[in-house]
Design a protein around this motif. Structure first.
Motif, PDB file in Angstrom:
ATOM      1  N   LEU A  93      20.501-143.889  52.151  1.00  0.00           N
ATOM      2  CA  LEU A  93      20.414-142.585  51.504  1.00  0.00           C
ATOM      3  C   LEU A  93      21.143-142.553  50.169  1.00  0.00           C
TER       4      LEU A  93
ATOM      5  N   THR B 181      15.008-135.133  58.453  1.00  0.00           N
ATOM      6  CA  THR B 181      15.053-135.894  59.698  1.00  0.00           C
ATOM      7  C   THR B 181      14.818-134.965  60.882  1.00  0.00           C
TER       8      THR B 181
ATOM      9  N   MET C   5      20.064-138.323  64.650  1.00  0.00           N
ATOM     10  CA  MET C   5      21.144-139.126  64.075  1.00  0.00           C
ATOM     11  C   MET C   5      21.976-139.773  65.185  1.00  0.00           C
TER      12      MET C   5
ATOM     13  N   TYR D 123      26.287-142.914  61.128  1.00  0.00           N
ATOM     14  CA  TYR D 123      26.167-143.002  59.671  1.00  0.00           C
ATOM     15  C   TYR D 123      27.500-143.411  59.075  1.00  0.00           C
TER      16      TYR D 123
ATOM     17  N   ILE E 198      27.707-138.166  53.771  1.00  0.00           N
ATOM     18  CA  ILE E 198      26.422-137.558  54.104  1.00  0.00           C
ATOM     19  C   ILE E 198      26.656-136.198  54.759  1.00  0.00           C
ATOM     20  N   ARG E 199      25.921-135.219  54.316  1.00  0.00           N
ATOM     21  CA  ARG E 199      26.029-133.868  54.861  1.00  0.00           C
ATOM     22  C   ARG E 199      24.727-133.505  55.561  1.00  0.00           C
ATOM     23  N   PHE E 200      24.851-132.830  56.688  1.00  0.00           N
ATOM     24  CA  PHE E 200      23.693-132.452  57.485  1.00  0.00           C
ATOM     25  C   PHE E 200      23.575-130.933  57.529  1.00  0.00           C
TER      26      PHE E 200
ATOM     27  N   THR F  74      16.370-131.424  60.116  1.00  0.00           N
ATOM     28  CA  THR F  74      17.715-131.421  59.558  1.00  0.00           C
ATOM     29  C   THR F  74      17.664-132.099  58.199  1.00  0.00           C
ATOM     30  N   LYS F  75      18.287-131.476  57.220  1.00  0.00           N
ATOM     31  CA  LYS F  75      18.347-132.049  55.880  1.00  0.00           C
ATOM     32  C   LYS F  75      19.584-132.935  55.787  1.00  0.00           C
ATOM     33  N   ALA F  76      19.366-134.217  55.483  1.00  0.00           N
ATOM     34  CA  ALA F  76      20.477-135.152  55.298  1.00  0.00           C
ATOM     35  C   ALA F  76      20.621-135.426  53.807  1.00  0.00           C
ATOM     36  N   GLU F  77      21.789-135.122  53.251  1.00  0.00           N
ATOM     37  CA  GLU F  77      22.022-135.277  51.813  1.00  0.00           C
ATOM     38  C   GLU F  77      23.292-136.079  51.560  1.00  0.00           C
TER      39      GLU F  77
ATOM     40  N   LEU G 205      22.373-144.114  57.024  1.00  0.00           N
ATOM     41  CA  LEU G 205      22.109-143.188  58.115  1.00  0.00           C
ATOM     42  C   LEU G 205      21.217-143.889  59.130  1.00  0.00           C
TER      43      LEU G 205
END
Length: 236
Positions: free
Chosen positions: A39, A45, A50, A53, A57-59, A85-88, A93
């Motif tokens: 990422l 996702t 998950m 990780y 990374i923020r979920f 879920t948005k993984a940023e 990950l």
């Protein structure tokens, strides 16, 4: 005292199972059942997928109106089980879904339908929408709803065991079991049919045998496993 066997040492176990960087890009298969996402921005996702990780990374669970009121209403009506879920951020990950096998697809201005439960992850460059199959009133089931993804980007889907792809050609329709069908090309729209002979053979009390019929040009992906999406709601 038994003889020491180095094949079963902790060091050997670690060497065999440790994470390996393969340099395959954003999505890579750490194993057949674990997806590694390298990422550096954001991906969508499947909620709960998950397993590990590293990095920053923020979920964030998808917001109620994240994708517009239209998709919200479709989810409310369909009971669609897939929540995103948005993984940023930046890092590695790792995703998995009940030990199912993972396949990575690169869409290049293409479209594909995927059973909602089998979408594991995809890039935000892909547009998606929930689609309802025909004859809803006759079948009332969450399996009637699938996700259509379109555009250019990576998509990871899951299957129970090894998937098989069947080619659909003009004049040569392909018939599948809905509970074993996980994806098909975006230019196909299946029709549902009932196998009357099966119903007649087993008797009315056993319910109807539903099938999906694909006609035209494209492909259909099935798995050697039948998930319970369609249920008989008629009385005996």
């Amino acid at each position: 005292m038994s003889q020491i066997d180095s094949r079963y040492s902790i060091a050997d176990f670690i060497e065999k199972t440790k994470q390996k960087d393969r340099g395959q890009g954003l999505f890579e298969l750490e194993s057949e059942r674990i997806l590694e996402v390298n990422l550096d921005s954001m991906v969508w996702t499947k909620m709960g997928s998950m397993i590990s990780y590293n990095g920053d990374i923020r979920f964030t669970r998808e917001k109620i109106l994240e994708h517009g009121i239209g998709k919200l209403l479709k989810k409310a009506v369909s009971g669609e089980g897939t929540q995103l879920t948005k993984a940023e951020g930046c890092g590695q990950l790792y995703l998995a879904d009940e030990g199912k096998k993972i396949s990575i697809l690169q869409l290049e201005n293409e479209s594909i339908y995927v059973n909602g439960n089998d979408v594991l992850a995809f890039e935000p460059t892909l547009d998606w929408d929930i689609k309802m199959m025909k004859k809803m009133a006759a079948m009332l089931s969450g399996g009637l709803f699938n996700v259509r993804l379109e555009g250019t980007g990576l998509l990871a889907i899951t299957s129970h065991y090894d998937p098989m792809t069947l080619l659909v050609e003009p004049g040569k329709p392909v018939i599948t079991d809905p509970n074993a069908t996980i994806a098909w090309s975006g230019d196909l729209m299946p029709e549902f049919k009932t196998d009357i002979s099966v119903k007649t053979f087993f008797g009315r009390g056993s319910g109807e045998s539903l099938q999906m019929k694909f006609e035209g040009s494209g492909f259909v992906v099935v798995q050697p496993y039948e998930e319970v999406y369609f249920q008989n709601t008629s009385s005996t």
